[in-house]
Enzyme design. Structure first.
Site, PDB file in Angstrom:
ATOM      1  N   LYS A   1      36.013 -93.083 -16.290  1.00 51.47           N
ATOM      2  CA  LYS A   1      37.175 -92.781 -17.142  1.00 51.47           C
ATOM      3  C   LYS A   1      37.496 -91.306 -16.983  1.00 51.47           C
ATOM      4  O   LYS A   1      36.658 -90.454 -17.282  1.00 51.47           O
ATOM      5  CB  LYS A   1      36.813 -93.102 -18.601  1.00 51.47           C
ATOM      6  CG  LYS A   1      37.803 -92.527 -19.602  1.00 51.47           C
ATOM      7  CD  LYS A   1      37.368 -92.745 -21.035  1.00 51.47           C
ATOM      8  CE  LYS A   1      38.301 -92.024 -21.973  1.00 51.47           C
ATOM      9  NZ  LYS A   1      37.864 -92.108 -23.374  1.00 51.47           N
TER      10      LYS A   1
ATOM     11  N   ILE B   1      30.570 -92.661 -29.699  1.00 49.69           N
ATOM     12  CA  ILE B   1      29.295 -92.454 -29.003  1.00 49.69           C
ATOM     13  C   ILE B   1      29.020 -90.954 -28.845  1.00 49.69           C
ATOM     14  O   ILE B   1      27.875 -90.512 -28.880  1.00 49.69           O
ATOM     15  CB  ILE B   1      29.312 -93.218 -27.662  1.00 49.69           C
ATOM     16  CG1 ILE B   1      29.332 -94.732 -27.985  1.00 49.69           C
ATOM     17  CG2 ILE B   1      28.106 -92.868 -26.790  1.00 49.69           C
ATOM     18  CD1 ILE B   1      29.693 -95.622 -26.830  1.00 49.69           C
TER      19      ILE B   1
HETATM   20  P1  FAD Z   1      26.156-101.381 -34.772  1.00 49.36           P
HETATM   21  O1  FAD Z   1      26.563-101.645 -33.399  1.00 49.36           O
HETATM   22  O2  FAD Z   1      26.892-102.098 -35.857  1.00 49.36           O
HETATM   23  O3  FAD Z   1      24.625-101.737 -34.871  1.00 49.36           O
HETATM   24  C1  FAD Z   1      23.985-101.924 -36.101  1.00 49.36           C
HETATM   25  C2  FAD Z   1      22.591-102.439 -35.847  1.00 49.36           C
HETATM   26  O4  FAD Z   1      21.902-102.459 -37.079  1.00 49.36           O
HETATM   27  C3  FAD Z   1      22.522-103.837 -35.270  1.00 49.36           C
HETATM   28  O5  FAD Z   1      21.520-103.866 -34.269  1.00 49.36           O
HETATM   29  C4  FAD Z   1      22.083-104.699 -36.451  1.00 49.36           C
HETATM   30  O6  FAD Z   1      21.327-105.803 -36.036  1.00 49.36           O
HETATM   31  C5  FAD Z   1      21.216-103.682 -37.190  1.00 49.36           C
HETATM   32  N1  FAD Z   1      21.051-103.978 -38.610  1.00 49.36           N
HETATM   33  C6  FAD Z   1      21.997-103.997 -39.584  1.00 49.36           C
HETATM   34  N2  FAD Z   1      21.423-104.321 -40.767  1.00 49.36           N
HETATM   35  C7  FAD Z   1      20.096-104.497 -40.517  1.00 49.36           C
HETATM   36  C8  FAD Z   1      18.976-104.838 -41.324  1.00 49.36           C
HETATM   37  N3  FAD Z   1      19.097-105.078 -42.629  1.00 49.36           N
HETATM   38  N4  FAD Z   1      17.782-104.938 -40.718  1.00 49.36           N
HETATM   39  C9  FAD Z   1      17.618-104.699 -39.395  1.00 49.36           C
HETATM   40  N5  FAD Z   1      18.640-104.354 -38.599  1.00 49.36           N
HETATM   41  C10 FAD Z   1      19.851-104.269 -39.157  1.00 49.36           C
HETATM   42  N6  FAD Z   1      32.936 -95.574 -29.879  1.00 49.36           N
HETATM   43  C11 FAD Z   1      33.122 -95.004 -28.694  1.00 49.36           C
HETATM   44  O7  FAD Z   1      32.403 -94.064 -28.338  1.00 49.36           O
HETATM   45  N7  FAD Z   1      34.105 -95.432 -27.865  1.00 49.36           N
HETATM   46  C12 FAD Z   1      34.953 -96.420 -28.201  1.00 49.36           C
HETATM   47  O8  FAD Z   1      35.802 -96.795 -27.404  1.00 49.36           O
HETATM   48  C13 FAD Z   1      34.819 -96.997 -29.478  1.00 49.36           C
HETATM   49  N8  FAD Z   1      35.645 -97.974 -29.887  1.00 49.36           N
HETATM   50  C14 FAD Z   1      35.478 -98.506 -31.119  1.00 49.36           C
HETATM   51  C15 FAD Z   1      36.390 -99.456 -31.586  1.00 49.36           C
HETATM   52  C16 FAD Z   1      36.263 -99.961 -32.865  1.00 49.36           C
HETATM   53  C17 FAD Z   1      37.268-100.942 -33.366  1.00 49.36           C
HETATM   54  C18 FAD Z   1      35.197 -99.549 -33.686  1.00 49.36           C
HETATM   55  C19 FAD Z   1      35.035-100.095 -35.058  1.00 49.36           C
HETATM   56  C20 FAD Z   1      34.279 -98.635 -33.218  1.00 49.36           C
HETATM   57  C21 FAD Z   1      34.417 -98.092 -31.954  1.00 49.36           C
HETATM   58  N9  FAD Z   1      33.540 -97.131 -31.485  1.00 49.36           N
HETATM   59  C22 FAD Z   1      33.744 -96.549 -30.292  1.00 49.36           C
HETATM   60  C23 FAD Z   1      32.343 -96.778 -32.233  1.00 49.36           C
HETATM   61  C24 FAD Z   1      31.153 -97.509 -31.626  1.00 49.36           C
HETATM   62  O9  FAD Z   1      31.394 -98.893 -31.638  1.00 49.36           O
HETATM   63  C25 FAD Z   1      29.895 -97.214 -32.391  1.00 49.36           C
HETATM   64  O10 FAD Z   1      29.780 -95.837 -32.567  1.00 49.36           O
HETATM   65  C26 FAD Z   1      28.700 -97.720 -31.619  1.00 49.36           C
HETATM   66  O11 FAD Z   1      28.852 -99.057 -31.238  1.00 49.36           O
HETATM   67  C27 FAD Z   1      27.447 -97.572 -32.425  1.00 49.36           C
HETATM   68  O12 FAD Z   1      27.355 -98.516 -33.415  1.00 49.36           O
HETATM   69  P2  FAD Z   1      26.036 -98.524 -34.272  1.00 49.36           P
HETATM   70  O13 FAD Z   1      24.879 -98.671 -33.376  1.00 49.36           O
HETATM   71  O14 FAD Z   1      26.051 -97.361 -35.189  1.00 49.36           O
HETATM   72  O15 FAD Z   1      26.233 -99.824 -35.176  1.00 49.36           O
END
Ligand code: FAD
Length: 517
Positions: free
Chosen positions: A75, A359
Site C-alpha cells: 500500500k 494497527i
Molecule cells: P479484536 O480483533 O476484537 O480481538 C479481541 C480478542 O479478544 C478476540 O481474540 C476475542 O476472542 C478476545 N476476547 C474478547 N473477550 C474475551 C474474553 N472474555 N475472554 C477471552 N478472550 C476474549 N485498523 C487498521 O490498522 N487498518 C484498517 O484498515 C482498519 N479498519 C478497520 C475497520 C473497521 C470497521 C473497524 C471497526 C476497525 C478497523 N481497524 C483497522 C482497527 C482494527 O480492526 C483493530 O485495531 C485490530 O483488528 C485489533 O483489534 P483487537 O485485537 O484490539 O480486537
C-alpha cells in the site's frame, strides 16, 4: 520485577503484543495469552500505515516469510474518491514533500498549479498507484534506493525519521495465525478459553483472571486486548471512556470479503476510500480477494441501507459474501494504563478506520509499554504509567484532529450528512489551526503538537485534495524566482514516466513471489 505478563485477547492486538514482548524480553519475561474460543476477533483491519515495517523488523520477520501466507500486498497511498465532488480523485501518498528553494513543492504547486492534480504534479507515488506499479522490482530492490539501506538496529515509531514509501494490506486472520505460530514457537503460553471473571486485590489492581475451563491465570501485568468489549480496563477496572462521537459521526460498519480474480482485476497499491451518502467505502486489494466495507453513521443510514449500498457498489462479485455488521466505539479510555493493566487495541479506543491507524495505535501502544516497562516499585511505576498515559492520549487526540479535518475540509455539502460535517463541534485547538492553514499550509510547527504518526505533508495532501478549505498561495512566492520549482515539476514527470515503465505491476510482483510466474 515484572516476570509474568498475561494478555487477554487473541486478535491483531493480542498477538502483536505477545510477539513484540517476546522479541524484546526473550525468556526474561513470561507471556501468557488467553484467547476465547467463542468470541471472534473483529475480522477487519487489513490496511496499515508505513511504519508497520518497524514492527516486522523488530520481531525479525521478513516480507517473504509472511506476506505470501497472509495474501498481503503493498500500500503506497490512500486513494480518495468523491470526497470533493462526484468523480474527483486524489491520493494521500506515503511520500514527503520535495523542497525547492526552502519551500515545500506543494507550496509552489498552490501558486503555480501546473495541472489540477497536486498529487500527480508533486509526488511519484500518485502516478505509481494509477499505473498499479509495485514499489519493488522482481529482484526485490526498491524503486527508491535511498530506502534500500538495511537497518542495523531495530527502531521504534517515535525514534525513526524516514518516510518509508509503503505499508501493507493483509488478511488479518491469516496474520494472527502467523504471529500465533511465531509467538508459540518462542515460548508464549497459549490458553484457549473464555475469561469469565476478573478478580481484583485489596489495592484494586488485577490479581488474576478466571477462565471457564482452565482455572485462574495469575500475572504481574495484564494487557487488555479484548477489543471493543474492554473486559479488563473499562469493565473490571471501571476506567471511564471518552467518546469522540460528538466530533466524528461514523459509528457503524458493514464489511464483506469478496473473492475475485485479482490477475484480471489488478492490484492497485492503495487503499481506496470512496465517499458515500452517510460515510465512505473502503476497498483493500489482497492477493486473492478484495476486502471492502462501508463505514457509516447510524444517524443517517440503517444497517440494511448500508449493506445494500455496499453490495450495489461491489456488484455481482459480492453476491455470495456474508456481511459482517460492526458497531464501533469511537473514542478512548481516559487512561490506557490503570493499576497493573494496560489496554492495547480496540479495548483502549479507536478513532476512525479512514487512514488505517488502528494497527498503528497498537504498535505505538506496545512500543511505549516496553519503553515504560514497570519494575514493580510503585513510586517508579506511577511515573512510568503517567508518561505512558500522556503519550497514548496524545496519539489518540492527534488522530482525532486529523480525522475531523477529513470531513470538515471536504468540499461536499450535497446532503444532510455532509452538510452536518461542516457545523459539527471540532476539537479544541483545531479552529485556530484551520485559520492559520487557510493562509499558510500546515507545517510541522502548526499541526497538532504531539506525536500522532502524521506529519505536515499529510495534512497538506488532505487539504489540497479535499478542496473545501479555502487556501491561498504563500504571498511571498510571487516575489521569488520560481524557475527551480518549474524544473522540479518537470523532474517529477520525467521520473514518474521512467519508473512506471520499468517497474513490474503489483500483480506481477506478487505472482512472482507466490511462485506463479
Ligand atoms: P479484536 O480483533 O476484537 O480481538 C479481541 C480478542 O479478544 C478476540 O481474540 C476475542 O476472542 C478476545 N476476547 C474478547 N473477550 C474475551 C474474553 N472474555 N475472554 C477471552 N478472550 C476474549 N485498523 C487498521 O490498522 N487498518 C484498517 O484498515 C482498519 N479498519 C478497520 C475497520 C473497521 C470497521 C473497524 C471497526 C476497525 C478497523 N481497524 C483497522 C482497527 C482494527 O480492526 C483493530 O485495531 C485490530 O483488528 C485489533 O483489534 P483487537 O485485537 O484490539 O480486537
Amino acid at each position: 520485577m515484572i516476570n509474568n505478563v498475561v494478555i487477554v485477547g487473541g486478535g491483531t492486538s493480542g498477538w502483536m503484543a505477545a510477539s513484540y514482548l517476546k522479541a524484546s524480553f526473550g525468556d526474561r519475561v513470561g507471556v501468557t495469552l488467553v484467547e476465547s474460543k467463542n468470541v471472534p476477533s473483529i475480522g477487519v483491519g487489513e490496511a496499515t500505515f508505513s511504519t508497520i515495517r518497524h514492527f516486522f523488523n523488530y520481531i525479525g520477520l521478513e516480507e517473504r516469510e509472511w506476506m505470501p501466507e497472509c495474501n498481503a500486498t503493498y500500500k503506497l497511498a490512500v486513494r480518495f474518491e468523491n470526497w470533493r465532488e462526484p468523480g474527483h480523485v486524489f491520493y494521500h501518498p506515503f511520500e514527503r514533500n520535495r523542497v525547492v528553494d526552502g519551500f515545500a513543492l506543494t507550496d509552489w504547486w498552490l501558486q503555480k498549479q501546473p495541472t489540477e492534480r497536486f498529487d500527480l504534479d508533486s509526488f511519484l507515488i500518485a502516478s505509481m498507484c494509477d499505473a498499479q506499479s509495485s514499489p519493488r522490482y522482481k529482484d526485490g530492490s526498491l524503486f527508491d534506493s535511498t530506502f534500500e539501506r538495511g537497518e542495523e538496529h531495530r527502531t521504534t515509531l517515535t525514534e525513526q525519521n524516514t518516510q518509508f514509501p509503503y505499508a501493507y494490506h493483509f488478511d488479518a486472520a491469516l496474520l494472527a495465525k502467523v504471529l500465533t505460530r511465531w509467538g508459540v514457537e518462542r515460548g508464549v503460553r497459549h490458553v484457549l478459553d473464555d475469561v469469565v471473571d476478573v478478580v481484583l486485590d485489596e489495592q484494586g489492581a488485577i490479581s488474576h483472571v478466571v477462565t471457564r475451563e482452565q482455572g485462574d491465570v495469575h500475572g504481574d501485568l495484564f494487557i487488555d486486548c479484548t477489543g471493543f468489549r474492554s473486559v479488563l480496563v473499562n469493565k473490571a477496572l471501571k476506567e471511564p471512556f471518552i467518546s469522540f462521537q460528538n466530533h466524528l459521526p461514523n459509528d457503524s460498519a458493514v464489511a464483506l470479503r469478496v473473492p475475485l480474480d485479482m490477475a484480471e482485476h489488478g492490484l492497485r497499491p492503495a487503499t481506496t476510500a470512496n465517499a458515500q451518502d452517510a460515510g465512505w467505502i473502503w476497498t483493500i486489494p489482497l492477493f486473492e480477494r478484495l476486502g471492502t466495507g462501508y463505514v457509516y453513521a447510524s444517524e443517517y443510514a440503517t444497517p440494511e441501507e448500508a449493506e445494500r449500498t455496499l453490495r450495489d457498489f461491489v456488484g455481482p462479485a459480492a453476491e455470495d459474501a456474508t456481511a459482517n455488521h460492526i458497531k464501533m466505539r469511537i473514542g478512548r479510555s481516559e487512561r490506557a494504563w490503570v493499576k497493573n493493566c494496560v489496554a492495547i487495541g480496540l479495548s483502549n479506543g479507536f478513532v476512525e478506520p479512514l487512514e488505517s491507524t488502528g494497527i498503528f495505535i497498537i504498535q505505538n501502544g506496545i512500543e511505549q509499554l516496553v519503553k515504560n516497562f514497570p519494575v514493580g516499585k510503585e513510586e517508579i511505576d506511577h511515573e512510568l504509567r503517567n508518561a505512558y498515559n500522556r503519550q497514548a492520549a496524545n496519539v489518540m487526540d492527534g488522530l482525532r484532529e486529523f480525522m475531523v479535518l477529513h470531513w470538515y475540509a471536504s468540499g461536499r455539502t450535497d446532503n444532510q450528512y455532509w452538510k452536518d460535517t461542516k457545523t459539527r463541534e471540532i476539537p479544541d485547538g483545531l479552529a485556530e489551526r484551520l485559520e492559520q492553514w487557510k493562509v499558510k499550509l500546515p507545517d510541522n510547527d502548526s499541526i497538532f503538537p504531539h506525536y500522532h504518526g502524521f506529519e505536515s505533508y499529510s495534512y497538506r495532501a488532505i487539504i489540497l485534495g479535499l478542496g473545501g478549505l479555502p487556501v491561498q498561495p504563500l504571498p511571498v512566492l510571487s516575489q521569488l524566482d520560481g524557475t527551480a520549482a518549474d524544473r522540479e515539476f518537470q523532474l517529477v514527470a520525467e521520473q514518474v514516466s521512467a519508473l512506471v515503465e520499468k517497474l513490474p505491476s503489483q500483480y506481477e510482483y506478487f505472482a512472482h513471489l507466490h511462485g506463479l510466474s
